[in-house]
Design a protein around this motif. Structure first.
Motif, mmCIF file in Angstrom:
data_model
loop_
_atom_site.group_PDB
_atom_site.id
_atom_site.type_symbol
_atom_site.label_atom_id
_atom_site.label_comp_id
_atom_site.label_asym_id
_atom_site.label_seq_id
_atom_site.Cartn_x
_atom_site.Cartn_y
_atom_site.Cartn_z
ATOM 1 N N PHE A 192 11.339 -3.909 3.841
ATOM 2 C CA PHE A 192 11.035 -4.248 4.977
ATOM 3 C C PHE A 192 11.434 -6.020 5.104
ATOM 4 C CE2 PHE A 192 7.374 -3.599 2.029
ATOM 5 C CZ PHE A 192 6.898 -5.041 1.249
ATOM 6 N N LYS A 193 11.017 -6.791 5.855
ATOM 7 C CA LYS A 193 11.779 -8.015 6.082
ATOM 8 C C LYS A 193 11.032 -9.203 5.083
ATOM 9 C CE LYS A 193 14.546 -8.485 9.606
ATOM 10 N NZ LYS A 193 15.464 -8.868 10.930
ATOM 11 N N ASP A 194 9.468 -9.427 5.171
ATOM 12 C CA ASP A 194 8.927 -10.444 4.661
ATOM 13 C C ASP A 194 7.463 -10.240 4.868
ATOM 14 O OD1 ASP A 194 7.167 -12.305 4.216
ATOM 15 O OD2 ASP A 194 7.807 -13.643 5.098
ATOM 16 N N GLY A 195 6.456 -9.097 3.757
ATOM 17 C CA GLY A 195 5.782 -9.097 3.475
ATOM 18 C C GLY A 195 4.276 -10.212 3.959
ATOM 19 N N ASP A 196 4.265 -10.667 4.124
ATOM 20 C CA ASP A 196 3.914 -12.284 4.486
ATOM 21 C C ASP A 196 3.404 -11.546 6.391
ATOM 22 O OD1 ASP A 196 2.675 -13.766 2.605
ATOM 23 O OD2 ASP A 196 4.316 -14.961 2.406
ATOM 24 N N ARG A 197 4.598 -11.405 6.750
ATOM 25 C CA ARG A 197 4.705 -11.128 8.179
ATOM 26 C C ARG A 197 4.028 -9.220 8.407
ATOM 27 N NH1 ARG A 197 10.574 -12.277 9.998
ATOM 28 N NH2 ARG A 197 9.564 -11.368 12.487
ATOM 29 N N LEU A 198 3.984 -8.435 7.065
ATOM 30 C CA LEU A 198 2.844 -7.526 7.976
ATOM 31 C C LEU A 198 1.573 -8.145 8.092
ATOM 32 C CD1 LEU A 198 4.626 -5.207 4.806
ATOM 33 C CD2 LEU A 198 4.891 -5.815 7.613
ATOM 34 N N GLY A 199 0.542 -7.591 9.352
ATOM 35 C CA GLY A 199 -0.612 -7.653 9.140
ATOM 36 C C GLY A 199 -1.261 -5.967 8.356
ATOM 37 N N PRO A 200 -2.784 -6.617 8.722
ATOM 38 C CA PRO A 200 -2.997 -4.877 7.948
ATOM 39 C C PRO A 200 -3.346 -3.917 7.961
ATOM 40 C CG PRO A 200 -4.749 -7.243 8.902
ATOM 41 C CD PRO A 200 -3.505 -7.055 9.709
ATOM 42 N N ALA A 201 -2.765 -3.276 8.963
ATOM 43 C CA ALA A 201 -2.479 -2.035 9.285
ATOM 44 C C ALA A 201 -0.760 -1.350 8.688
ATOM 45 C CB ALA A 201 -2.501 -1.490 10.927
ATOM 46 N N ALA A 202 -0.306 -2.712 8.588
ATOM 47 C CA ALA A 202 0.799 -2.364 7.797
ATOM 48 C C ALA A 202 1.167 -2.015 6.759
ATOM 49 C CB ALA A 202 1.717 -3.451 8.170
ATOM 50 N N LYS A 203 -0.241 -2.699 6.077
ATOM 51 C CA LYS A 203 -0.683 -3.511 4.499
ATOM 52 C C LYS A 203 -0.471 -1.730 3.891
ATOM 53 C CE LYS A 203 0.015 -8.014 4.196
ATOM 54 N NZ LYS A 203 -0.663 -8.995 4.061
ATOM 55 N N SER A 204 -1.963 -1.699 4.849
ATOM 56 C CA SER A 204 -2.543 -0.249 4.615
ATOM 57 C C SER A 204 -1.075 1.169 4.517
ATOM 58 C CB SER A 204 -3.486 0.082 5.451
ATOM 59 O OG SER A 204 -4.483 0.970 4.853
ATOM 60 N N PHE A 205 -0.502 1.368 5.124
ATOM 61 C CA PHE A 205 0.256 1.943 5.437
ATOM 62 C C PHE A 205 1.536 1.662 4.082
ATOM 63 C CE2 PHE A 205 4.388 3.437 6.290
ATOM 64 C CZ PHE A 205 4.349 4.738 6.537
ATOM 65 N N VAL A 206 1.951 0.719 3.682
ATOM 66 C CA VAL A 206 2.416 0.651 2.390
ATOM 67 C C VAL A 206 1.818 1.411 1.713
ATOM 68 C CG1 VAL A 206 3.552 -1.146 1.039
ATOM 69 C CG2 VAL A 206 3.800 -1.108 3.996
ATOM 70 N N GLU A 207 0.424 0.168 1.301
ATOM 71 C CA GLU A 207 -0.226 0.943 -0.058
ATOM 72 C C GLU A 207 -0.476 2.828 -0.278
ATOM 73 O OE1 GLU A 207 -0.993 -0.412 -2.899
ATOM 74 O OE2 GLU A 207 0.721 -2.035 -1.827
ATOM 75 N N ALA A 208 -0.483 3.110 1.264
ATOM 76 C CA ALA A 208 -0.967 4.389 1.214
ATOM 77 C C ALA A 208 0.729 5.490 0.933
ATOM 78 C CB ALA A 208 -1.396 5.263 2.622
ATOM 79 N N LEU A 209 1.862 4.858 1.059
ATOM 80 C CA LEU A 209 2.935 5.815 1.236
ATOM 81 C C LEU A 209 2.929 5.346 -0.161
ATOM 82 C CD1 LEU A 209 4.653 7.132 2.915
ATOM 83 C CD2 LEU A 209 6.142 4.793 2.647
ATOM 84 N N ARG A 210 3.023 4.069 -1.017
ATOM 85 C CA ARG A 210 3.490 3.877 -2.199
ATOM 86 C C ARG A 210 2.238 5.369 -3.444
ATOM 87 N NH1 ARG A 210 2.538 -2.537 -3.093
ATOM 88 N NH2 ARG A 210 5.040 -2.797 -2.384
ATOM 89 N N VAL A 211 0.744 5.587 -3.324
ATOM 90 C CA VAL A 211 0.310 6.383 -3.591
ATOM 91 C C VAL A 211 0.764 7.809 -3.441
ATOM 92 C CG1 VAL A 211 -2.514 7.164 -3.591
ATOM 93 C CG2 VAL A 211 -2.206 4.507 -3.428
ATOM 94 N N GLN A 212 0.946 7.861 -2.655
ATOM 95 C CA GLN A 212 1.886 9.327 -1.608
ATOM 96 C C GLN A 212 3.387 10.374 -2.417
ATOM 97 O OE1 GLN A 212 -0.216 12.294 0.080
ATOM 98 N NE2 GLN A 212 -1.414 10.693 -0.268
ATOM 99 N N CYS A 213 3.780 8.915 -2.274
ATOM 100 C CA CYS A 213 5.143 9.214 -3.284
ATOM 101 C C CYS A 213 4.938 9.399 -4.917
ATOM 102 C CB CYS A 213 5.958 8.165 -3.026
ATOM 103 S SG CYS A 213 6.208 8.164 -1.095
ATOM 104 N N GLN A 214 3.571 8.552 -5.370
ATOM 105 C CA GLN A 214 3.685 8.584 -7.184
ATOM 106 C C GLN A 214 3.530 10.028 -6.824
ATOM 107 O OE1 GLN A 214 0.400 5.983 -8.054
ATOM 108 N NE2 GLN A 214 1.581 4.334 -7.741
ATOM 109 N N SER A 215 2.430 11.094 -6.671
ATOM 110 C CA SER A 215 2.444 12.772 -6.305
ATOM 111 C C SER A 215 3.609 12.757 -7.120
ATOM 112 C CB SER A 215 1.925 13.516 -5.414
ATOM 113 O OG SER A 215 2.347 12.996 -4.778
ATOM 114 N N LEU A 216 4.737 12.713 -7.004
ATOM 115 C CA LEU A 216 6.093 13.382 -6.636
ATOM 116 C C LEU A 216 6.409 13.895 -8.343
ATOM 117 C CD1 LEU A 216 7.359 12.262 -3.580
ATOM 118 C CD2 LEU A 216 6.879 14.338 -3.791
ATOM 119 N N PRO A 217 7.636 14.837 -8.086
ATOM 120 C CA PRO A 217 7.843 14.614 -9.284
ATOM 121 C C PRO A 217 9.188 13.446 -9.725
ATOM 122 C CG PRO A 217 8.625 16.803 -8.620
ATOM 123 C CD PRO A 217 7.680 15.434 -7.180
#
Length: 300
Positions: free
Chosen positions: A273-298
């Protein structure tokens, strides 16, 4: 105190962007005299000559070229500041646009989106599916806020998210799967390869043909599902994302090719993404959820 205003820099940039003072006046809805005055004040205040006349064309001087690069960065930063302020003033965003490469595991995407929907049920989510550099192009053009892409973004935030395994497959009845021996890459070249094209409008030929073996026969399609359907029907072979063909492999409609080498390939996907400061709360929540999901991958 600054000698040049942001608006004067914008007028200078518009002359270059639109190709002349007259064209710029029409492009930014300002009088030609206003634009001439703005450029003149920059030249007078800074003691530099920005333009020169060559024939009937207005072209940049050497100093103008340097000022243009700096002015462009200045104007981009000003737009970013305004965008951040707008995000802060709105609180929770009303919509979230995400570009996702088709090879990204769908289960992870759906789980992350479900978490966002639970926290922000009124946010409208738009998922744009793409191939190869398509996600990066959508992000660069500001058509989406977040991209999942196999390519680094030219600027902004880039994070390694996960890897995707590609497996060389064909129908069990395809001639390549009936030779009863190990295959070489030369064996593949006389058979039809199904290639998925890059969805980016500005894709180069090398990107559009990524993974192509220079086979004598080739069919090019726009989506992986089309490729899967064709290969299940015995119409060719391809390296396909393992996460997209698990059902077909288990059901016996697809079979891995017995290659001596290169039977599997690996693609790295990036969260951009271009700038983390421009992301709204929903976008930031999606980013964090995506990171957690990908941690389960081998690991690859």
């Amino acid at each position: 105190m600054l000698k040049v205003t942001l608006e004067q820099w914008r007028m200078f940039y518009s002359v270059v962007e639109y190709g002349g003072f007259n064209q710029a006046s029409q492009g930014v809805y300002k009088s030609q005299s206003s634009i001439h005055n703005a450029v003149g004040k920059i030249e007078q205040s800074l003691g530099v000559k920005l333009f020169k006349i060559e024939g009937r064309k207005t072209v940049l001087t050497e100093a103008g070229e340097l000022m243009l690069r700096r002015a462009k960065l200045l104007l981009e930063e000003a737009r970013d500041v305004e965008a951040i302020a707008l995000t802060l003033s709105r609180g929770v965003e009303t919509s979230l646009k995400i570009a996702v490469d088709e090879v990204f595991p769908r289960a992870l995407l759906y789980s992350a989106l479900e978490q966002v929907s639970h926290l922000y049920p009124l946010v409208q989510v738009e998922v744009v599916e793409s191939i190869l550099s398509g996600s990066s192009e959508l992000l660069a053009d500001d058509d989406v806020e977040i991209a999942i892409s196999p390519f680094h973004s030219g600027a902004g935030f880039n994070e390694s998210l996960c890897h995707v395994v590609f497996v060389a497959v064909a129908s069990p009845l395809h001639p390549l799967n009936t030779l009863e021996r190990k295959l070489t890459l030369d064996d593949l070249k006389s058979h039809r390869q199904i290639v998925v094209r890059d969805s980016s409008h500005g894709a180069k030929e090398s990107q559009a043909n990524d993974g192509w073996l220079k086979a004598d026969k080739r069919w090019t399609v726009s989506h992986f599902q089309t490729s899967i359907d064709m290969i299940c029907k015995g119409l060719g072979f391809a390296w396909l994302p393992l996460n997209l063909i698990e059902e077909q492999l288990e059901g016996g409609r697809l079979q891995p090719l017995p290659l001596q080498e290169n039977a599997k390939r690996y693609a790295q996907l990036y969260l951009t993404f271009k700038d983390g400061d421009r992301l709204g709360p929903a976008a930031k929540s999606f980013v964090e959820a995506l990171r957690v999901q990908c941690q389960s991958l081998p690991e690859a």
